[in-house]
Design an enzyme around this catalytic site. Structure first.
Site, short mmCIF file in Angstrom:
data_model
loop_
_atom_site.label_atom_id
_atom_site.label_comp_id
_atom_site.label_asym_id
_atom_site.label_seq_id
_atom_site.Cartn_x
_atom_site.Cartn_y
_atom_site.Cartn_z
CG HIS A 1 69.77 -80.98 -77.09
ND1 HIS A 1 70.58 -81.62 -78.01
CD2 HIS A 1 68.68 -81.78 -76.95
CE1 HIS A 1 70.00 -82.76 -78.38
NE2 HIS A 1 68.85 -82.88 -77.75
CG ASP B 1 73.76 -83.03 -80.57
OD1 ASP B 1 74.58 -82.22 -80.99
OD2 ASP B 1 73.07 -82.85 -79.54
CG HIS C 1 77.83 -80.72 -79.57
ND1 HIS C 1 76.94 -79.99 -80.33
CD2 HIS C 1 79.01 -80.04 -79.62
CE1 HIS C 1 77.54 -78.92 -80.81
NE2 HIS C 1 78.81 -78.92 -80.40
CG ASP D 1 74.20 -82.38 -76.03
OD1 ASP D 1 75.19 -81.64 -76.14
OD2 ASP D 1 73.18 -82.25 -76.74
CG HIS E 1 73.48 -76.33 -74.70
ND1 HIS E 1 73.45 -75.86 -76.00
CD2 HIS E 1 74.75 -76.15 -74.27
CE1 HIS E 1 74.66 -75.42 -76.33
NE2 HIS E 1 75.45 -75.57 -75.31
CG ASP F 1 71.73 -80.02 -81.30
OD1 ASP F 1 71.70 -79.09 -82.12
OD2 ASP F 1 72.37 -79.98 -80.24
CG ASP G 1 74.55 -78.84 -82.82
OD1 ASP G 1 74.58 -80.07 -82.89
OD2 ASP G 1 74.66 -78.23 -81.74
CD GLU H 1 71.11 -76.10 -78.70
OE1 GLU H 1 71.52 -74.99 -79.07
OE2 GLU H 1 71.18 -76.51 -77.53
N1 LIG Z 1 73.18 -79.13 -77.29
C1 LIG Z 1 74.33 -78.58 -77.65
N2 LIG Z 1 74.40 -77.80 -78.70
N3 LIG Z 1 75.39 -78.83 -76.88
C2 LIG Z 1 76.70 -78.29 -77.10
C3 LIG Z 1 77.62 -78.65 -75.97
C4 LIG Z 1 78.99 -78.08 -76.16
C5 LIG Z 1 80.02 -78.58 -75.13
N4 LIG Z 1 80.24 -79.98 -75.25
C6 LIG Z 1 79.59 -78.23 -73.72
O1 LIG Z 1 79.33 -79.12 -72.95
O2 LIG Z 1 79.53 -77.08 -73.37
MN LIG Z 2 72.69 -81.17 -78.44
MN LIG Z 3 74.74 -80.09 -80.58
#
Ligand SMILES: NC(=[NH2+])NCCC[C@H](N)C(=O)O
Ligand SMILES: [Mn+2]
Ligand SMILES: [Mn+2]
Length: 300
Positions: free
Chosen positions: A100, A123, A125, A127, A140, A227, A229, A272
């Site tokens: 990402h 997502d 998350h 991010d 990411h 994303d 996920d 991702e």
């Molecule tokens: N694009 C993603 N899958 N991001 C996941 C980030 C996970 C976590 N919040 C980090 O900053 O490391």
């Molecule tokens: Mn993401």
């Molecule tokens: Mn994510």
């Protein structure tokens, strides 16, 4: 929707630690994205993949807060320039990741063309980390923050300007794993977030309808950053940071169909997909199915 689509692959795996996500673009092509869009009568220009330079061993062993920063920044500059060129040619950029972190380059190229670009961040998350709040040092986990102008200049100022987007033009959908710094930031800036809690309470159709109404009223372009996920790992297992309890395949299709119907979308990215962690290319196929729905595929 714009009938001319330019596909840009970004085989980036340096924004996180799991190998294999660099093969995302080829897995999505292998799952038939071009054929699927051509069936829908789009004119497709596949621009191939951006080249990503590799860190040397010495750099890899360094422990710093921003893993692989020079390579990630450089690839995002290149992506930003390509995306900008495609929009100048009045083509719809469809970007295939890669992790990402590539959303930094996508939005650098896109946002130049809009006063008030809207962004849907689909997502698990947020991010929304910076070098100061990141628990992992993985870029990411930082692209949305960088695009809002938060973080180090090498990431916030890709293509020489910042911020790329305004907090009130962002809607996060599907969040269920937010770090403490991300929660503070969301609260301080009042970013609109539909966590799984709201999705469970309201239902995805209401969430999407509200999101579309909200963004339609205040933005002049709309980017989808999806994303994989965001979906539940039982249906999209090929991702590096899976989080249980996500959006279903059906909900995600409906979300894409509602976006297609709104006719607001001006760019999109799917990120991702990690074929090494996947189950027989299932996640890439899910991505292609979602892309079909996003571009207007219907059963009747
Ligand atoms: N694009 C993603 N899958 N991001 C996941 C980030 C996970 C976590 N919040 C980090 O900053 O490391
Ligand atoms: Mn993401
Ligand atoms: Mn994510």
């Amino acid at each position: 929707m714009n009938e001319n689509i330019s596909i840009i692959g970004v085989p980036m795996d340096l924004g996180q630690c799991r190998r294999g996500v660099d093969m995302g673009p080829s897995a999505i092509r292998y799952a038939g994205v071009i054929e699927r869009l051509e069936q829908l009568k789009y004119d497709i220009d596949d621009l191939g993949d951006i080249s990503i330079s590799r860190p040397d061993r010495k750099q890899r062993e360094q422990k710093n807060k921003l893993r692989n920063l020079p390579q990630v920044a450089e690839a995002n500059e290149e992506l930003g320039k390509m995306v900008d060129e495609e929009i100048k040619k009045q083509r719809f950029p469809l970007i295939l990741g890669g992790d990402h972190s590539i959303a930094i380059g996508s939005l650098a190229g896109i946002s130049k063309h809009y006063e008030n670009l809207g962004v849907i961040w689909y997502d698990a998350h947020g991010d929304l980390n910076s070098d100061k709040t990141s628990p992992s040092g993985n870029i990411h986990g930082m692209p949305l923050a960088a695009n809002l102008g938060v973080g180090i200049e090498r990431l916030t100022h890709i293509l020489g300007y910042s911020p790329k987007i305004k907090p009130e033009n962002v809607v996060i959908i599907g969040a269920r794993c937010l770090d403490p710094g991300e929660k503070d930031y969301i609260r301080d800036l009042g970013i609109k977030v539909y966590t799984m809690h709201e999705i469970d309470l309201m239902g995805l159709p209401k969430v999407m309808a509200e999101t579309i109404d909200y963004l339609e009223a205040r933005t002049d372009g709309l980017h989808l950053s999806l994303d994989l996920d965001g979906l539940d790992p039982s249906e999209a297992p090929g991702v590096g940071t899976p989080v249980i309890g996500g959006l279903t395949y059906r909900e995600s299709h409906l979300a894409m169909e509602m976006l297609a119907e709104s006719n607001l979308l001006t760019s999109a990215e799917f990120v991702e997909v990690n074929p090494i962690l996947d189950d027989k290319n299932k996640t890439a196929s899910v991505a292609v199915g979602l892309i079909g729905s996003l571009f207007g595929e219907k059963l009747k």
